[in-house]
Design a protein around this motif. Structure first.
Motif, mmCIF file in Angstrom:
data_model
loop_
_atom_site.group_PDB
_atom_site.id
_atom_site.type_symbol
_atom_site.label_atom_id
_atom_site.label_comp_id
_atom_site.label_asym_id
_atom_site.label_seq_id
_atom_site.Cartn_x
_atom_site.Cartn_y
_atom_site.Cartn_z
ATOM 1 N N MET A 277 8.828 58.550 -62.127
ATOM 2 C CA MET A 277 8.858 57.181 -62.591
ATOM 3 C C MET A 277 8.772 56.225 -61.403
ATOM 4 S SD MET A 277 8.863 55.221 -65.170
ATOM 5 C CE MET A 277 9.465 55.961 -66.638
ATOM 6 N N SER A 278 9.443 56.562 -60.340
ATOM 7 C CA SER A 278 9.422 55.720 -59.151
ATOM 8 C C SER A 278 8.001 55.613 -58.587
ATOM 9 C CB SER A 278 10.372 56.296 -58.105
ATOM 10 O OG SER A 278 10.422 55.471 -56.981
ATOM 11 N N ALA A 279 7.304 56.727 -58.537
ATOM 12 C CA ALA A 279 5.929 56.725 -58.023
ATOM 13 C C ALA A 279 5.014 55.879 -58.905
ATOM 14 C CB ALA A 279 5.407 58.152 -57.927
ATOM 15 N N LEU A 280 5.233 55.922 -60.210
ATOM 16 C CA LEU A 280 4.439 55.118 -61.135
ATOM 17 C C LEU A 280 4.631 53.626 -60.855
ATOM 18 C CD1 LEU A 280 2.648 54.879 -63.681
ATOM 19 C CD2 LEU A 280 4.763 54.875 -64.999
ATOM 20 N N PHE A 281 5.863 53.204 -60.623
ATOM 21 C CA PHE A 281 6.130 51.795 -60.322
ATOM 22 C C PHE A 281 5.488 51.385 -58.994
ATOM 23 C CE2 PHE A 281 10.046 50.515 -63.018
ATOM 24 C CZ PHE A 281 9.402 50.945 -64.150
ATOM 25 N N ILE A 282 5.505 52.278 -58.019
ATOM 26 C CA ILE A 282 4.875 51.976 -56.732
ATOM 27 C C ILE A 282 3.372 51.799 -56.918
ATOM 28 C CG2 ILE A 282 4.288 52.945 -54.465
ATOM 29 C CD1 ILE A 282 7.113 54.206 -54.476
ATOM 30 N N ILE A 283 2.753 52.703 -57.661
ATOM 31 C CA ILE A 283 1.311 52.614 -57.909
ATOM 32 C C ILE A 283 0.978 51.341 -58.686
ATOM 33 C CG2 ILE A 283 -0.601 53.690 -59.163
ATOM 34 C CD1 ILE A 283 0.736 56.413 -58.418
ATOM 35 N N LEU A 284 1.755 51.045 -59.735
ATOM 36 C CA LEU A 284 1.522 49.819 -60.504
ATOM 37 C C LEU A 284 1.682 48.579 -59.630
ATOM 38 C CD1 LEU A 284 3.203 50.540 -63.945
ATOM 39 C CD2 LEU A 284 0.778 50.209 -63.481
ATOM 40 N N GLY A 285 2.640 48.610 -58.724
ATOM 41 C CA GLY A 285 2.824 47.497 -57.802
ATOM 42 C C GLY A 285 1.583 47.250 -56.956
ATOM 43 N N PHE A 286 0.984 48.317 -56.448
ATOM 44 C CA PHE A 286 -0.231 48.162 -55.652
ATOM 45 C C PHE A 286 -1.413 47.723 -56.512
ATOM 46 C CE2 PHE A 286 2.003 50.749 -52.450
ATOM 47 C CZ PHE A 286 1.778 49.939 -51.350
ATOM 48 N N VAL A 287 -1.510 48.239 -57.729
ATOM 49 C CA VAL A 287 -2.594 47.829 -58.632
ATOM 50 C C VAL A 287 -2.515 46.330 -58.895
ATOM 51 C CG1 VAL A 287 -3.428 48.030 -61.017
ATOM 52 C CG2 VAL A 287 -2.909 50.087 -59.710
ATOM 53 N N ILE A 288 -1.340 45.839 -59.180
ATOM 54 C CA ILE A 288 -1.178 44.411 -59.455
ATOM 55 C C ILE A 288 -1.347 43.590 -58.179
ATOM 56 C CG2 ILE A 288 0.526 42.665 -60.125
ATOM 57 C CD1 ILE A 288 1.417 44.617 -62.320
ATOM 58 N N PHE A 289 -0.796 44.055 -57.076
ATOM 59 C CA PHE A 289 -0.880 43.326 -55.814
ATOM 60 C C PHE A 289 -2.328 43.095 -55.390
ATOM 61 C CE2 PHE A 289 -0.897 43.216 -51.129
ATOM 62 C CZ PHE A 289 -0.109 42.105 -50.926
ATOM 63 N N TYR A 290 -3.192 44.082 -55.592
ATOM 64 C CA TYR A 290 -4.591 43.965 -55.198
ATOM 65 C C TYR A 290 -5.477 43.332 -56.265
ATOM 66 C CZ TYR A 290 -3.487 46.459 -50.980
ATOM 67 O OH TYR A 290 -2.952 46.810 -49.769
ATOM 68 N N GLY A 291 -4.868 42.790 -57.332
ATOM 69 C CA GLY A 291 -5.614 41.999 -58.304
ATOM 70 C C GLY A 291 -6.335 42.779 -59.377
ATOM 71 N N LYS A 292 -6.055 44.054 -59.509
ATOM 72 C CA LYS A 292 -6.745 44.871 -60.510
ATOM 73 C C LYS A 292 -5.937 45.016 -61.790
ATOM 74 C CE LYS A 292 -9.970 45.677 -57.562
ATOM 75 N NZ LYS A 292 -11.184 44.902 -57.633
ATOM 76 N N GLY A 293 -4.741 44.432 -61.856
ATOM 77 C CA GLY A 293 -3.886 44.624 -63.020
ATOM 78 C C GLY A 293 -3.313 43.339 -63.577
ATOM 79 N N LEU B 34 2.049 35.022 -58.012
ATOM 80 C CA LEU B 34 2.627 35.772 -59.129
ATOM 81 C C LEU B 34 2.412 37.263 -58.947
ATOM 82 C CD1 LEU B 34 4.123 35.558 -61.816
ATOM 83 C CD2 LEU B 34 1.885 35.412 -62.938
ATOM 84 N N ARG B 35 1.232 37.644 -58.479
ATOM 85 C CA ARG B 35 0.967 39.067 -58.196
ATOM 86 C C ARG B 35 1.962 39.604 -57.175
ATOM 87 N NH1 ARG B 35 -5.229 38.103 -57.146
ATOM 88 N NH2 ARG B 35 -5.998 38.088 -59.286
ATOM 89 N N LEU B 36 2.179 38.845 -56.107
ATOM 90 C CA LEU B 36 3.122 39.267 -55.073
ATOM 91 C C LEU B 36 4.521 39.441 -55.656
ATOM 92 C CD1 LEU B 36 3.804 39.832 -52.103
ATOM 93 C CD2 LEU B 36 4.144 37.370 -51.829
ATOM 94 N N LEU B 37 4.960 38.495 -56.460
ATOM 95 C CA LEU B 37 6.290 38.583 -57.069
ATOM 96 C C LEU B 37 6.420 39.814 -57.961
ATOM 97 C CD1 LEU B 37 6.997 34.880 -58.044
ATOM 98 C CD2 LEU B 37 8.185 36.227 -56.320
ATOM 99 N N VAL B 38 5.421 40.031 -58.820
ATOM 100 C CA VAL B 38 5.475 41.176 -59.735
ATOM 101 C C VAL B 38 5.459 42.479 -58.933
ATOM 102 C CG1 VAL B 38 4.238 42.394 -61.566
ATOM 103 C CG2 VAL B 38 4.469 39.916 -61.666
ATOM 104 N N ALA B 39 4.639 42.553 -57.905
ATOM 105 C CA ALA B 39 4.588 43.764 -57.085
ATOM 106 C C ALA B 39 5.924 44.027 -56.403
ATOM 107 C CB ALA B 39 3.471 43.643 -56.048
ATOM 108 N N ILE B 40 6.551 42.987 -55.870
ATOM 109 C CA ILE B 40 7.849 43.160 -55.214
ATOM 110 C C ILE B 40 8.898 43.632 -56.211
ATOM 111 C CG2 ILE B 40 9.745 41.892 -54.119
ATOM 112 C CD1 ILE B 40 7.579 40.267 -52.637
#
Length: 93
Positions: free
Chosen positions: A1-17, A40-46
């Motif tokens: 689950m932790s890895a999924l959140f990390i991946i989702l964070g990067f997806v959103i941070f780079y504008g693809k999510g 907002l992307r930065l906040l959600v990723a953090i």
């Protein structure tokens, strides 16, 4: 689950999510124009990365009641800070 959140964070941070950001994906075009999406992307990723850290540390504080309270407190502080920053720092004047 932790890895999924990390991946989702990067997806959103780079504008693809952007479609994964609740509220933003259903907002009208004029409301989306009021949002500084990069912030907002930065906040959600953090927030996602912070949650992944709390999840990764679960085995450490499992069974330790005071550590569980600290984790819950950290979660609450993260969420309050996120909401305040999302409504102020990530919005156009």
């Amino acid at each position: 689950m932790s890895a999924l959140f990390i991946i989702l964070g990067f997806v959103i941070f780079y504008g693809k999510g952007d479609f994964l950001i609740s509220g933003y994906n259903t907002a009208s075009a004029e409301k989306k124009a009021r949002v500084i999406i990069e912030r907002l992307r930065l906040l959600v990723a953090i927030v996602l990365w912070s949650m992944s850290l709390l999840i990764a540390l679960m085995p450490i504080y499992e069974g330790n009641e005071s550590a569980e309270y600290i984790a819950i407190g950290c979660f609450c502080v993260i969420m309050v800070v996120y909401v305040v920053l999302a409504r102020t720092w990530a919005m156009r004047k």
